[in-house]
Design a protein around this motif. Structure first.
Motif, PDB file in Angstrom:
ATOM      1  N   GLY A 178      -3.561  -2.788   8.398  1.00  0.00           N
ATOM      2  CA  GLY A 178      -3.723  -3.440   7.107  1.00  0.00           C
ATOM      3  C   GLY A 178      -4.266  -2.495   6.056  1.00  0.00           C
ATOM      4  N   GLN A 179      -3.979  -2.842   4.800  1.00  0.00           N
ATOM      5  CA  GLN A 179      -4.494  -2.050   3.685  1.00  0.00           C
ATOM      6  C   GLN A 179      -5.028  -2.978   2.612  1.00  0.00           C
ATOM      7  OE1 GLN A 179      -1.477   0.656   2.390  1.00  0.00           O
ATOM      8  NE2 GLN A 179      -1.594   1.853   4.244  1.00  0.00           N
ATOM      9  N   PRO A 180      -6.191  -3.542   2.652  1.00  0.00           N
ATOM     10  CA  PRO A 180      -7.171  -3.422   3.730  1.00  0.00           C
ATOM     11  C   PRO A 180      -6.971  -4.444   4.846  1.00  0.00           C
ATOM     12  CG  PRO A 180      -8.154  -4.646   1.942  1.00  0.00           C
ATOM     13  CD  PRO A 180      -6.758  -4.257   1.503  1.00  0.00           C
ATOM     14  N   TRP A 181      -6.254  -5.559   4.603  1.00  0.00           N
ATOM     15  CA  TRP A 181      -6.078  -6.585   5.633  1.00  0.00           C
ATOM     16  C   TRP A 181      -4.615  -6.660   6.060  1.00  0.00           C
ATOM     17  CZ3 TRP A 181     -10.974  -6.933   5.933  1.00  0.00           C
ATOM     18  CH2 TRP A 181     -11.783  -7.119   4.835  1.00  0.00           C
ATOM     19  N   VAL A 182      -4.376  -7.076   7.287  1.00  0.00           N
ATOM     20  CA  VAL A 182      -3.022  -7.314   7.784  1.00  0.00           C
ATOM     21  C   VAL A 182      -2.572  -8.662   7.219  1.00  0.00           C
ATOM     22  CG1 VAL A 182      -1.587  -7.644   9.821  1.00  0.00           C
ATOM     23  CG2 VAL A 182      -3.480  -6.022   9.893  1.00  0.00           C
ATOM     24  N   GLU A 183      -1.433  -8.670   6.513  1.00  0.00           N
ATOM     25  CA  GLU A 183      -0.929  -9.895   5.892  1.00  0.00           C
ATOM     26  C   GLU A 183      -0.510 -10.913   6.949  1.00  0.00           C
ATOM     27  OE1 GLU A 183      -0.794 -10.723   2.660  1.00  0.00           O
ATOM     28  OE2 GLU A 183      -1.837  -8.843   2.224  1.00  0.00           O
TER      29      GLU A 183
END
Length: 138
Positions: free
Chosen positions: A51-56
């Protein structure tokens, strides 16, 4: 092996289904099921989601088992030759969280059966145990 790295209570933790983890105190009652959507990384066999920052669309589901307090940490400050000493203790409030499943976009990657929280049975001994105890006393 399937695992995920999540963020909860300001800390990042690597979690696997079927295990429990002690995290900083969460606002949930024992037995409540919670969903964590702040997932940083998921690893499933040869597949990885970063993720960048979270995994969608990624979620980690867990059940609150109990609230407890961590080990005591002693903080001792001393200034030599000044007769200044301070001793303080701290126990962190924790929540024990059992991870039940890891999923991405509604597809469950890994799942584990989590037993319901147990209550302590404080009833007096009955039946065979009571008979054995009375037999030993004679």
């Amino acid at each position: 092996m399937t695992y995920a790295i999540i963020e909860t209570s300001g800390t990042q933790i690597m979690v696997e289904p079927g295990r429990f983890y002690d995290v900083n105190l969460l606002d949930a009652a024992p037995g409540d099921e919670i969903t964590i959507d702040k997932v940083l990384f998921i690893r499933n066999e040869d597949d990885a989601h970063v993720g960048q920052p979270w995994v969608e669309g990624a979620t980690v589901r867990g059940t609150v088992l109990q609230h407890l307090r961590g080990r005591k940490v002693i903080v001792y400050k001393m200034q030599p030759k000044k007769k200044t000493r301070k001793k303080r203790g701290h126990r962190q409030e924790l929540t024990r969280l059992a991870i039940s499943s890891i999923s991405v976009n509604g597809t469950v990657l890994a799942e584990a059966e989590i037993p319901a929280p147990r209550s302590l049975d404080l009833e007096p001994a009955t039946g065979e145990v009571a008979e054995m105890v009375s037999a030993e006393a004679e």
